[in-house]
Design an enzyme around this catalytic site. Structure first.
Site, short mmCIF file in Angstrom:
data_model
loop_
_atom_site.label_atom_id
_atom_site.label_comp_id
_atom_site.label_asym_id
_atom_site.label_seq_id
_atom_site.Cartn_x
_atom_site.Cartn_y
_atom_site.Cartn_z
N SER A 11 0.37 -1.31 0.33
CA SER A 11 -0.52 -0.04 0.04
C SER A 11 0.28 1.59 -0.30
CB SER A 11 -1.22 0.06 0.89
OG SER A 11 -0.09 -0.01 2.11
N ASP A 53 -4.35 -9.26 5.69
CA ASP A 53 -3.59 -9.29 6.82
C ASP A 53 -2.85 -10.74 7.86
OD1 ASP A 53 -2.75 -8.86 9.03
OD2 ASP A 53 -4.75 -7.80 10.26
N SER A 129 14.17 -8.12 5.49
CA SER A 129 14.77 -7.85 6.82
C SER A 129 14.97 -5.97 7.08
CB SER A 129 15.75 -9.05 6.77
OG SER A 129 16.34 -9.19 8.92
N TYR A 146 10.71 -4.82 17.36
CA TYR A 146 11.21 -4.87 15.89
C TYR A 146 12.39 -5.94 15.23
CZ TYR A 146 11.83 -2.49 11.28
OH TYR A 146 12.17 -2.63 9.42
N SER A 149 12.61 -9.03 16.20
CA SER A 149 11.53 -10.08 14.56
C SER A 149 11.93 -9.56 13.64
CB SER A 149 10.47 -9.25 14.57
OG SER A 149 10.53 -8.44 13.90
N LYS A 150 13.61 -8.85 12.28
CA LYS A 150 13.95 -9.20 11.89
C LYS A 150 15.11 -10.09 11.72
CE LYS A 150 11.42 -5.69 9.33
NZ LYS A 150 10.10 -6.90 7.99
#
Length: 227
Positions: A11, A53, A129, A146, A149-150
């Site tokens: 988006s 999602d 990533s 964040y 998680s990457k």
């Protein structure tokens, strides 16, 4: 030759630019984002877009059904979508952590798992990533959920390359440095990145189509700056 490409997080930013680059070259694109409107507004005949999602388990069936009905095969999957949280560690709840991991790790794993049966040699799974997830790179306060998680998807990519090495499908991960996107503005308000979303999208576009000739199970640092 036209390829079938799936891209998440379309988006805005890099994902939005990627869809247009692939469509311009005549490739078929499935653009997945919670907000499908920006892509639908482009009105590109090569592009299919519906609301998706990564955190919602029911959504994956839509992707599976679309591929089965329309494509039969997927050549490139670009796991580009990501959720960001910038908050002091002492204030990050278990729920916060879970929300970030649900999109950035579990969602990447699940979409890859759903798409893999439709991939054959020499298909390519590219996961986006961040330099924040690279061991030994500079870290920034507030990005505990964040950046960790990457880091997880870097190891996931290495594991998948090993597990599927007989299949001829390649798995690579690009750790991006600062790119001028809405997400960067949210993480570092006012910071000016040296690279635009389009410039980074051009690099990823080329890598997605050709990088699997040279790399498998690799993490490439695509960064000329700190962060």
């Amino acid at each position: 030759m036209s390829k079938n490409i799936i891209i998440t997080g379309t988006s805005r930013g890099i994902g939005f630019e990627l869809v247009q680059l692939f469509a311009k070259q005549g490739h078929q694109v499935l653009a997945l984002s919670r907000n499908e409107q920006p892509i639908q507004n482009l009105n590109l005949k090569e592009v299919t877009s519906f609301s998706f999602d990564l955190a919602d388990e029911k959504n994956y069936k839509k992707v599976e059904d679309f591929i089965t009905k329309n494509w039969k095969q997927v050549d490139v999957l670009i796991n580009n979508a990501g959720a960001l949280l910038n908050k002091p560690f002492s204030e990050i709840s278990m729920q916060d952590f879970e929300n970030i991991y649900r999109t950035n790790v579990f969602g990447v794993a699940e979409l890859t798992r759903v798409v893999l049966p439709f991939m054959v040699k020499p298909s390519h799974v590219v996961t986006i990533s961040s330099m924040g997830g690279v061991q030994g790179s500079m870290k920034f306060p507030g990005l505990a959920a964040y950046s960790s998680s990457k880091a997880a998807v870097i190891t996931l990519t290495e594991l998948l390359a090993e597990e599927y090495k007989e299949s001829g499908i390649s798995f690579n991960v690009l750790a991006l440095g600062a790119v001028q996107t809405e997400m960067l503005e949210e993480a570092f308000p006012g910071y000016q990145a040296p690279i635009t979303a389009l410039e980074m999208a051009e690099y990823i576009f080329d890598f997605a189509l050709n990088g699997n000739k040279y790399y498998n199970g690799k993490m490439l640092q695509v960064s000329n700056s700190t962060p």
